[in-house]
Each structure stands twice: as structure tokens, then as C-alpha cells.
Design a protein around this motif. Sequence first.
Motif, PDB file in Angstrom:
ATOM      1  N   ASP A 225       0.848  -1.191   0.000  1.00  0.00           N
ATOM      2  CA  ASP A 225       0.000   0.000   0.000  1.00  0.00           C
ATOM      3  C   ASP A 225       0.883   1.239   0.000  1.00  0.00           C
ATOM      4  N   GLY A 226       0.397   2.297  -0.616  1.00  0.00           N
ATOM      5  CA  GLY A 226       1.107   3.555  -0.561  1.00  0.00           C
ATOM      6  C   GLY A 226       0.974   4.178   0.815  1.00  0.00           C
ATOM      7  N   MET A 227       2.105   4.586   1.419  1.00  0.00           N
ATOM      8  CA  MET A 227       2.079   5.159   2.761  1.00  0.00           C
ATOM      9  C   MET A 227       2.916   6.426   2.782  1.00  0.00           C
TER      10      MET A 227
ATOM     11  N   ALA B 256       5.949   2.302  -2.585  1.00  0.00           N
ATOM     12  CA  ALA B 256       4.681   1.916  -3.201  1.00  0.00           C
ATOM     13  C   ALA B 256       3.877   3.137  -3.629  1.00  0.00           C
ATOM     14  N   LEU B 257       3.906   4.198  -2.811  1.00  0.00           N
ATOM     15  CA  LEU B 257       3.166   5.406  -3.171  1.00  0.00           C
ATOM     16  C   LEU B 257       3.812   6.082  -4.370  1.00  0.00           C
TER      17      LEU B 257
ATOM     18  N   PRO C 181      -9.086   4.568  -9.210  1.00  0.00           N
ATOM     19  CA  PRO C 181      -9.798   4.518  -7.926  1.00  0.00           C
ATOM     20  C   PRO C 181      -8.854   4.078  -6.810  1.00  0.00           C
ATOM     21  N   GLN C 182      -8.998   4.685  -5.654  1.00  0.00           N
ATOM     22  CA  GLN C 182      -8.142   4.316  -4.533  1.00  0.00           C
ATOM     23  C   GLN C 182      -8.946   4.349  -3.240  1.00  0.00           C
ATOM     24  N   GLU C 183      -8.475   3.574  -2.286  1.00  0.00           N
ATOM     25  CA  GLU C 183      -9.024   3.598  -0.936  1.00  0.00           C
ATOM     26  C   GLU C 183      -8.037   4.373  -0.081  1.00  0.00           C
ATOM     27  N   LEU C 184      -8.490   5.443   0.560  1.00  0.00           N
ATOM     28  CA  LEU C 184      -7.609   6.359   1.280  1.00  0.00           C
ATOM     29  C   LEU C 184      -7.968   6.378   2.757  1.00  0.00           C
TER      30      LEU C 184
ATOM     31  N   ILE D 138      -0.752  10.535   9.145  1.00  0.00           N
ATOM     32  CA  ILE D 138      -0.298   9.346   8.441  1.00  0.00           C
ATOM     33  C   ILE D 138      -1.329   9.015   7.380  1.00  0.00           C
ATOM     34  N   CYS D 139      -0.850   8.781   6.168  1.00  0.00           N
ATOM     35  CA  CYS D 139      -1.723   8.560   5.019  1.00  0.00           C
ATOM     36  C   CYS D 139      -1.454   7.169   4.452  1.00  0.00           C
ATOM     37  N   VAL D 140      -2.514   6.429   4.203  1.00  0.00           N
ATOM     38  CA  VAL D 140      -2.409   5.102   3.593  1.00  0.00           C
ATOM     39  C   VAL D 140      -3.337   5.085   2.378  1.00  0.00           C
ATOM     40  N   ALA D 141      -2.760   4.788   1.205  1.00  0.00           N
ATOM     41  CA  ALA D 141      -3.534   4.768  -0.038  1.00  0.00           C
ATOM     42  C   ALA D 141      -3.386   3.401  -0.698  1.00  0.00           C
TER      43      ALA D 141
END
Length: 652
Positions: free
Chosen positions: A163-165, A180-181, A238-241, A252-255
Motif C-alpha cells: 500500500d502507498g504510505m 509503493a506510493l 480509484p483508490q481507498e484512502l 499518516i496517510c495510507v492509499a
Amino acid sequence: KPFDDRDLRFTIEMALEKHAMQRQLEDREQRYRDLFEHLPSMYFVMDAGGIVRAVNPAAVEQLGYPEAELVGHEVLKVFHPDDQAAVRASFAHCLDHPGRPFEWEFRKITSDGTVIWVQEHVRVVVREGDGTRVHVICDDITARKQAEAQTARHRAAMDASMDGMALADADGRFVYVNPALVQMYGMADEQALLGDSFGRLTGGEPDRLAREILPLLQALGSWRGETAGVREDGSAFPQELSLSRLPDGGTICVARDISIRRELEEQVRQAQKMEAVGRLAGGVAHDFNNLLTSVLGYAKLLRSQLPEDSPARRDVREVIHAGERAAGLTRQLLAVSRRQMVQVRRIDANEVIRGMESLLVSTLGENTSVEFDLSESPGTIEADAGQLEQILLNLAVNSRDAMPSGGTFRVATRHRRHDHAFYRRHPDYLAPASVEIEVRDSGTGIPPAIQDQIFEPFFTTKERGKGTGLGLAMVYGITTQFHGVIELDSAEGRGTAFRLCFPAADGLPETEKPADESRQRRGSETILLVEDEHAVRRFVARVLRGLGYQVIEAANAGEALLLSEKRGQEPLDLLLTDVIMPQVSGKELADRLHAMRPGLRTAFMSGFTAESLTGHGVGDLGPHFLAKPFTPEQLSALLRQIFDDPQDRGAG
């Protein structure tokens, strides 16, 4: 007088000054000693040989060794064995640079074996008459090291995450992004994102940031939802954020890119559509086959009663021909529902294609030229002839729609051995040789942008009402069912070619023996006929009586059980029953009658195929099964097969 007043005054002043200096020195030494004694940090004083000359109480307390075990001993004893070589080298370096401050971090071992990390501030002092002294002040930094190690583990986990972090500071600017991000957003490296606002993650829906996300993040401390991300090249996905506030005000951001999940969800929806269409098609085919059983059956009975020179035979023949075409339609419906009877055998693809010539010509229309270029040797493959016909018909319909003003439709076959490039494109295809069927048209062609989608169920570029999007999906499904592959060659304005490669089969094609409609084998046994469709029951009963059998008719399982009970000890040789009936199925009826009459033989009939009936919970129907519509000849042959087999006593 040895001294005058001035000398006396000078002497007194010198004595007072010396006394003051002595007091200052004593005060300073006392302050140093107080500092040494009460300093919360560990304090070591060593000589040039690394022997401890003094330690403060904090060192004794924190390390747990008595002062006597430290003073007069080499300082290395309290260092971790793995660090002692580095400590010795660092100590030597300090001795070479007296007066300069140094700082290092090493591990020490307390008296109970606990390993602690210390940060040491070191200075070498050289005094005349007092020798070299090394002063070391140590602070326990174990907690900091553990926190750093935990942070490193967290960073490693974030770096390894799929996951993008990212971490943003209190101003909402990225201070860390994981690989990943960077990859998800199509960046060259992390520097392209560092310093950017985390609002970048909602670039596809910028209005949501101020309208929804930031207020909820501020009020609740977290926010989670689906948004549209925008890659560096401008493409949206599309992404889940997920966003969470940290105690220091950062975020803290997780995508997570959910493109694949969306595709899978769409495939599930399409599969559900296919299942719904399949159930509908299977139900229609079942009812249609019941009707066709009566229509074709009575038409063939009528033909058998007409003289050879009767003009009515021609009309009856047209009825039969229309009924057989309708039976072909039900086979197409069963193919959509995946309930078609599949009879895999060695067939000659060339013969199947030749047999479809008239149908292909009529399907494509008069303004289209139909050409064939078939190999001289048989194109033997293992497949079902009816489904191969379905492939060719669907491709012909597709070509017809691509040539509204007419054109050329060409079918060619060839034997082919593949090169390495072919196997790289199709790594699961293992056959060394293939029979290739090429279907080519001169139509409008397929745009490159949609070529990857044309085999998807319900995908169509035709106007509403002019295409279901099932034709090419069915072609793909049938081809792969028989271990084949499809290659597409198309360009806008240059037509389209589909190349279907099937594994070449060994041996000659198997031939089907035509039914001998002039010979119907007769019998005299007693048959219990159970069929809920009135017209079908009347037709089957008439055929059976015409063949000499004694027939007992029942409209459902309940009637059949009562009739069997009324017969008592009278013989009952065969149960011929429909499978799908209200309340009690034919299979359940057969099981009950077998318990009452152990020697009873059984045969089943249905508008569904035997394979599809498994989904209705009826289990294995055994070898004696007739798929509707069937002819009197097929019914007669099955009955004599059952009655003339000495091994068949109550099987079913």
C-alpha cells in the motif's frame, strides 16, 4: 626593625590573597566533587591504560557493580563483548588527540546481565605531575535506541508495504513517502512528492478535501473512504484512502490502488449477469424442448403414416426441418447457460465447416462473398461439433455486423507447428502441433483501444438492441474449453482475423452413425410413464403403445406411487420419468419405487441435459437418459438397450 610598615602591609596582603586563593580552590574542588558525586550521568575517570581511577555513585547505581569492582579494573569489562574492539580503537584515538572532545555510542552490560546503550562524552586531560586522565560522562540512551529501532522497523514495514504510505507534518506536507506510493502515482522518485501537500492524494476530487475530508479529520482524528487519485501522467484511478492524525499534529496517510479490485467486482457482476441469463436461457430451453418433443414427435409419426408419393410429406418435412432448427436454437440457449450436452470426440474441422456453408451464406447475406480455403488433410481435433458450429456462427454474425455494405468472409484451415514466440504468448498451451482455423473479414476492424475487452461478457460497441455482448465471450469460452487459444489480428479499416488454434488429435475422425428411422424395435413389457407435461406424455405414450408396450400413465410422482401400489404383485418392468417435476423429482420417485420394487428398471428424460441437472440436486441419473427433444427411434433404441441387457436389473 626588620620590616617597615609597608613590608608588613605587603606581607599581610600576600597572606590574605593566598588564603583567598586557597579558599577559592577548595570551594572549586568542593563544587567539582559535589558535581561528581551528584551528577545523574555516569562519570568515569581513567588513566591512559584504561584503568578506572574513579567512578561516581550514578555509575555504581546504574551499572549495579560495587565501586571496588570498578575502581582499579580495566573499563572494558563493562562493555559488550561485541563492542570491545571498537571501544579500544576509539580510546586509542582519543589519547592521540588530548584536549579534544569526542562522543560515541556503545553497549554496556550491567551486573545482572542487562544490555544497555550509553552515549559517552570523552575528553583526555594531560597534567604535569598527575599524568594523563580520561574523563568520560555516560548517559543511558537505551530507551532512545529502542525507539529508534522501533521506528526503523516501522519504516522498513512501510517501505515494504504494497500500500502507498506517507507521513505529513503539522502543515500537511509530506516528510516521508514509501516506494509503493511513488510507484502508485507514477513518480520517478520520492523527491517528486516530498514537500507536497497530502491533498495531492485527492487530486481526482479536489473539492472533497475542503468540503468533507479535512473537517472530519479535524473533528474525529481520522477519515477513510474511496477517492479518485491522479497519476503523474494525468490518468485517474480509484483508490481507498485512510488518514489519521498523529499526536504531534502530523498525519499518516495510507492509499491503496483498488483498480484490480474494481475489475474483479465488475467481473463478479458480469458473472452474476451471465448466471441470471443462463438460468433464464436454461429455463426457456427446458420448456421449449418439451414443446419440440411433441412437435417433432407427432410430425415424424405423421410422416411415417403417409405414402411415399403423398404431397403432404413435403409439408411434414418442412415442419420437421423447422423443428430441428428450433432444436438448434435451444442448443444455443443451453450453450449460453452452460447446460449444453457436450460430446467430445475426434472430429474433422474441415467437415464441420463444409457442413455449415449454406448456413454461413444465408447468415452473411447476398452482398457478402463467402470463401473457403481448407487443408487437404483432415483437421482432426477433439471437440464437440455443435459447439464448433456455434463458434463459426458467432464469428459470422460478428463479421456481418462489421460489413454493413457487404464484403468478403473467408474461412481457412491449416496444420501448424508453433515457434517460440507463440509459446511465449500462450505459456499454458502445450500441444506441439495445432489445427488452425482462421476466420477473416474485410470489415471495419477493431480499434486497438478495445481489443483487450472484446471477449468480456456483455462488452459490445453495437447500438442498444443490436448486440448482447455474448457472442465473442461464447467464442472464447468454447475455445478454451477444448484447450484452444485465440489470436486476434485487426486494425481499423483493414478488417479482422480470428485465428483459433486447437491441439491436433491423433487418429482419424470418428463418424456418427445416422439413425435408422425405418426400424423401430418393438417390445411387450409394462412401462410406468411419468410426465407432468400433458402433450409430451400423450406423445410418448402413443409411441410406446405403437411399439407394443403396455403403458401406465401418471402426471406426477404422487399418481405414480398410487398406481404402483394398486398394481400390487402385478409386474412393472420399467419406470420412464421426467426429472424435474413439481414437489417430487423423478430421481426421488425412482428411489421410492426401487425400495418398493427392487427389480424395477429406470430411464430418465428431461428438457435439461444430464450434466445441468446436477445443479438441481438430483444427483447421478445413471446411463439411461434421453434429452428432449428425442425421436421415436431414439426412444425405441434406449428401451431395447435396457431390456435386452441381462446385467441391467433395476439399475438407474
